[in-house]
Design an enzyme around this catalytic site. Sequence first.
Site, PDB file in Angstrom:
ATOM      1  N   LYS A  35       0.826  -1.200   0.000  1.00  9.03           N
ATOM      2  CA  LYS A  35       0.000   0.000   0.000  1.00  9.03           C
ATOM      3  C   LYS A  35       0.864   1.256   0.000  1.00  9.03           C
ATOM      4  O   LYS A  35       0.577   2.226  -0.707  1.00  9.03           O
ATOM      5  CB  LYS A  35      -0.930   0.013   1.220  1.00  9.03           C
ATOM      6  N   PHE A 157     -17.929  10.916   8.164  1.00  8.58           N
ATOM      7  CA  PHE A 157     -19.272  10.634   7.671  1.00  8.58           C
ATOM      8  C   PHE A 157     -19.206  10.467   6.158  1.00  8.58           C
ATOM      9  O   PHE A 157     -19.889  11.160   5.396  1.00  8.58           O
ATOM     10  CB  PHE A 157     -20.225  11.765   8.061  1.00  8.58           C
ATOM     11  N   GLU A 160     -18.888   5.306   0.917  1.00  9.26           N
ATOM     12  CA  GLU A 160     -17.994   4.658  -0.036  1.00  9.26           C
ATOM     13  C   GLU A 160     -18.485   4.945  -1.447  1.00  9.26           C
ATOM     14  O   GLU A 160     -19.660   4.877  -1.742  1.00  9.26           O
ATOM     15  CB  GLU A 160     -17.942   3.152   0.216  1.00  9.26           C
ATOM     16  N   LYS A 209     -21.423   9.821  15.790  1.00  5.83           N
ATOM     17  CA  LYS A 209     -21.167   8.902  14.688  1.00  5.83           C
ATOM     18  C   LYS A 209     -22.071   7.674  14.765  1.00  5.83           C
ATOM     19  O   LYS A 209     -22.700   7.277  13.771  1.00  5.83           O
ATOM     20  CB  LYS A 209     -19.693   8.482  14.719  1.00  5.83           C
ATOM     21  N   PHE A 254     -32.802   6.935   2.199  1.00  7.61           N
ATOM     22  CA  PHE A 254     -32.716   5.676   2.953  1.00  7.61           C
ATOM     23  C   PHE A 254     -34.090   5.071   3.242  1.00  7.61           C
ATOM     24  O   PHE A 254     -34.263   4.352   4.225  1.00  7.61           O
ATOM     25  CB  PHE A 254     -31.917   5.867   4.257  1.00  7.61           C
ATOM     26  N   GLY A 258     -35.611  -3.223   0.142  1.00  8.17           N
ATOM     27  CA  GLY A 258     -34.879  -4.149  -0.710  1.00  8.17           C
ATOM     28  C   GLY A 258     -34.264  -5.273   0.087  1.00  8.17           C
ATOM     29  O   GLY A 258     -34.832  -5.724   1.093  1.00  8.17           O
ATOM     30  N   CYS A 265     -19.749  -0.054   7.609  1.00  5.54           N
ATOM     31  CA  CYS A 265     -20.182   0.818   8.704  1.00  5.54           C
ATOM     32  C   CYS A 265     -21.468   0.367   9.389  1.00  5.54           C
ATOM     33  O   CYS A 265     -21.449   0.018  10.569  1.00  5.54           O
ATOM     34  CB  CYS A 265     -20.355   2.245   8.191  1.00  5.54           C
ATOM     35  N   LYS A 325     -22.752  -2.193  -2.380  1.00 10.11           N
ATOM     36  CA  LYS A 325     -23.460  -1.106  -3.036  1.00 10.11           C
ATOM     37  C   LYS A 325     -22.753  -0.820  -4.356  1.00 10.11           C
ATOM     38  O   LYS A 325     -21.637  -1.292  -4.579  1.00 10.11           O
ATOM     39  CB  LYS A 325     -23.487   0.154  -2.166  1.00 10.11           C
TER      40      LYS A 325
END
Length: 431
Positions: A35, A157, A160, A209, A254, A258, A265, A325
């Site tokens: 990395k 917050f 992705e 959070k 949201f 589905g 998260c 997602k």
Amino acid sequence: MKISVVGTGYVGSVTAACFAELGHEVICIDIDEEKVQKINDGISPIHENGLGELLRKHTGRSLYATTDYQHAIMNSDISFICVGTPCDEDGKIDLTVLKKSCKSLGSGIGKKDRYHVAVVKSTVVPMTTENVVIPLLEKYSGKQAGKDFGVAMNPEFLREGMAVYDFMHPDKIVVGAHDQRSGSIVSDLYKGIECEVTRTNLRTAEMIKYANNSFLATKISFSNEIGNICKKMGIDCYDVMREVGKDFRISPHFLNSGAGFGGSCFPKDVQALVNRSMEIGYEPSLLRSVIELNDRQPLKMIELLEKKIGDPANKRIAVLGLAFKNGTDDIRESRSIPVIDCLIRKGAHVVAYDPMASDNMKRLFDNIEYASSAARALENAHACLLMTEWDEFRNLDSELAGMHRRLVIDGRHLIDPHSIENEIEYEGICW
């Protein structure tokens, strides 16, 4: 300012690149030499929109990576801890990597003769910074928090696939601080971003959070619960939620029912908050229900499949979508995982396709077939399960013609069966 960032995963790499974009000097720290080399070559270590461009722009100028903790800390004024905090087998937050980072960071701070601020950006349950991070930093530095060095909590917050955009265009910036000086230093880092900085204490920042993610997860599970009820009564849940979302107190975000939520998260954060609540003597029944419903939801795809084709043993089932997602190759807690696992146990021949996530899924399932395209996956399939919201799946038409049986079970409200030229059997999970 001179910043070091510990960890180069989704949060760390985006944080480093975006702070460089804001004009700061940034050093990335990671024990993974591969990395580190990628970052120093200007290559993004993860798939994230816009991240590669920022790394190419700033690497070698105001950003570089190293495996040397001491070098990075001695040459920076602020260190962001951005390491993973997954859940263990019991659902409790696993702080193993965080603790190792604190020990290394503390040792580095102990060798400095000037004030240094340690900032926790990793997601940790309330009181972790006070009860775990600060004691470790003090022990390994030999110094006192608030006097000799600073401590802050600055939750992220980020979505992705949209993380760079979200960092540069946030709806909130929260800085929890152990002392006033630390809070001011961290807040000043965000100058140049048009967003108010909320100043608070450490445990409140941590809780913001968890409350944020738990509420979003609750909205999804609530929508799925309503969707399951709607399905029983022949009602399209999307017609219902479209109107519910118009209420300004609720908003449409949201509310899409589905196959459930996944990712790095929501599942772990809700579970971690449940376990933390139990530890302090509170039974979080609502949050437990959120998790339980989400665990059951993807298996409704199998229920619908079996109602249509009976026993799936020895039948070719196409699973389209493996990432949790669209816009990412991340499969963590993907709803495709329990679906594929169940199909395998029932003896189905599974053929899967995802435009980005197939290689990652192969590490979990090496005993299924992976196709190079949706059309290849659908060839001679007895059914198709739609699991991820990739745009290319919204436009399926001629690809369906090659199926043995043109049965589509939609877990993401992707297809309008009336717009498809090839006649298909269509079933939505909640509509």
